[in-house]
Design a protein around this motif. Structure first.
Motif: not given
Length: 399
Positions: A130-144, A147-154
């Motif tokens: 994930a890149q924030t507005v300051d262009k720094k990058r951070y690790a991402v984990e998919v929490v849940g 699929d049916q409703d096309d939503l994901a929580l990171l």
């Protein structure tokens, strides 16, 4: 950001209106299809019906007023620090994110780094950044995910104090001015604005994968904006961008999965639930993708060339290895050198429900859950056959 063959596309895709579709069908017939040796392939680019809204549609939304434009411009500067660019790459490997495998958008919704995005943005990714507005990058984990409703929580490893946005407590109204923030068209966390033009929108063929309350907007979204926030004039999150449709007659339309603070799906996502959509493991590939929504009349036209028989139904061109479809013995369409069928099942019913085309087949399957057993009525060599199979979740395919 790949697509499964028997999943209704939730990507940013191009739609075809009915007039263009009929021209396409005619062109296929006149051109003889030229489909000998068609190879199965997974792709989000399938034929779509024109976007419609089941209630409160505004066909030609009023332009934003100067006051609304200024409000949204001011709002953008406030909310942009809470939005994210999501990349499929390993940020621990130098240079790996210079050319990521996929790009989408997301929005932070809590002080501890929880973020919402569209599931198709992160689906199947082995590494995410994930890149924030300051262009720094951070690790991402998919929490849940859902699929049916096309939503994901990171969960994004942003530092403490990173801004986040509140989720609206009430549903929006047709005509509301809305702001989208995303990474489409090569942009980086850019703003796009428009009006909400429909609720309960039916964006895809049959609307099979779209949840109740789906939002339709005039904001000119493009690939890369998927997963980004749709915000009201208060800066509250009301939806997550999921889909675009392009019609020659009606122009582009954008769609978002609705979210509210009391949304039960968010409770499931925070609890770490990973809810798959059901599949059977079939595909409609190559030029045949253009025939996903043909009606009974078009089927008969196509059948004159392909020798599909007199009874309209769903045909398919691939069966995934190890899938329920393969285990049940379903047979994909096979053509001879004259582009005429030599084998291939035509599915006419699912648990007794009549279906006409591949779209309706998918729509009906998506009304069940992984683990459910369904019975298909199949025409094989013009003879009816009952086929039972048990649905699996898409993540079980290992793709």
């Amino acid at each position: 950001m790949t697509a499964e063959t028997d999943r209704l596309p939730r990507r940013d895709v191009r739609g075809r209106d009915s007039k263009f579709h009929r021209l396409l069908v005619s062109g296929l017939l006149l051109g003889g299809l030229a489909l000998s040796g068609v190879q199965a392939q997974d792709t989000p680019l399938t034929a779509q019906k024109p976007a419609q809204s089941k209630s409160s549609a505004v066909n030609t939304p009023k332009p934003l007023t100067d006051a609304e434009k200024q409000t949204l411009k001011t709002l953008f500067s406030k909310v942009r620090p809470a939005t994210l660019r999501i990349e499929q790459c390993d940020n621990k490997v130098p240079g790996a994110c210079d050319e990521p495998d996929g790009i989408g958008s997301a929005v932070l919704i809590s002080a501890d780094g929880l973020a919402l995005t569209a599931y198709h943005v992160v689906e199947g990714a082995s590494k995410l950044s994930a890149q924030t507005v300051d262009k720094k990058r951070y690790a991402v984990e998919v929490v849940g995910y859902n699929d049916q409703d096309d939503l994901a929580l990171l969960r994004v490893s942003v530092p403490g104090g990173t801004p986040f946005l509140p989720i609206a407590s009430a549903r929006p109204s047709v005509g509301d001015a809305v702001l989208a923030v995303g990474n489409g068209g090569g942009g980086f966390l850019t703003a796009k604005s428009g009006r909400l033009t429909g609720l309960e929108a039916d964006a895809g063929p049959g609307g099979a994968t779209f949840p109740p309350g789906t939002l339709q907007m005039s904001a000119p979204l493009v690939p890369g904006d998927s997963g980004g926030p749709i915000l009201n004039v208060k800066g509250e999150l009301t939806g997550i961008v999921s889909y675009i449709s392009i019609s020659r007659e009606k122009g582009p339309a954008s769609f978002a999965v609705p979210v509210t603070a009391s949304d039960a799906r968010l409770v499931d996502l925070r609890a770490g639930k990973k809810l798959d959509a059901p599949i059977i493991g079939i595909g409609l590939n190559g030029t045949f993708r253009s025939l996903v929504t043909i009606d009974a009349t078009d089927f008969k036209q196509i059948s004159e060339l392909l020798k599909l028989g007199d009874t309209p139904g769903a045909f398919f061109t691939s069966v995934n290895q190890g899938s329920p479809a393969e285990k049940a013995g379903l047979q994909p369409l096979q053509l001879n050198d004259r582009n005429q069928r030599v084998s291939g099942d035509i599915v006419t019913e699912v648990n007794g429900k009549r279906i006409i085309n591949f779209d309706e087949f998918q729509y009906t399957v998506r009304s069940y859950k992984p683990g459910d057993t369904i019975t298909l009525t199949v025409l094989r060599n013009s003879k009816p056959l009952m086929v039972k199979l048990t649905l699996i979740g898409r993540s079980q395919t290992g793709r």
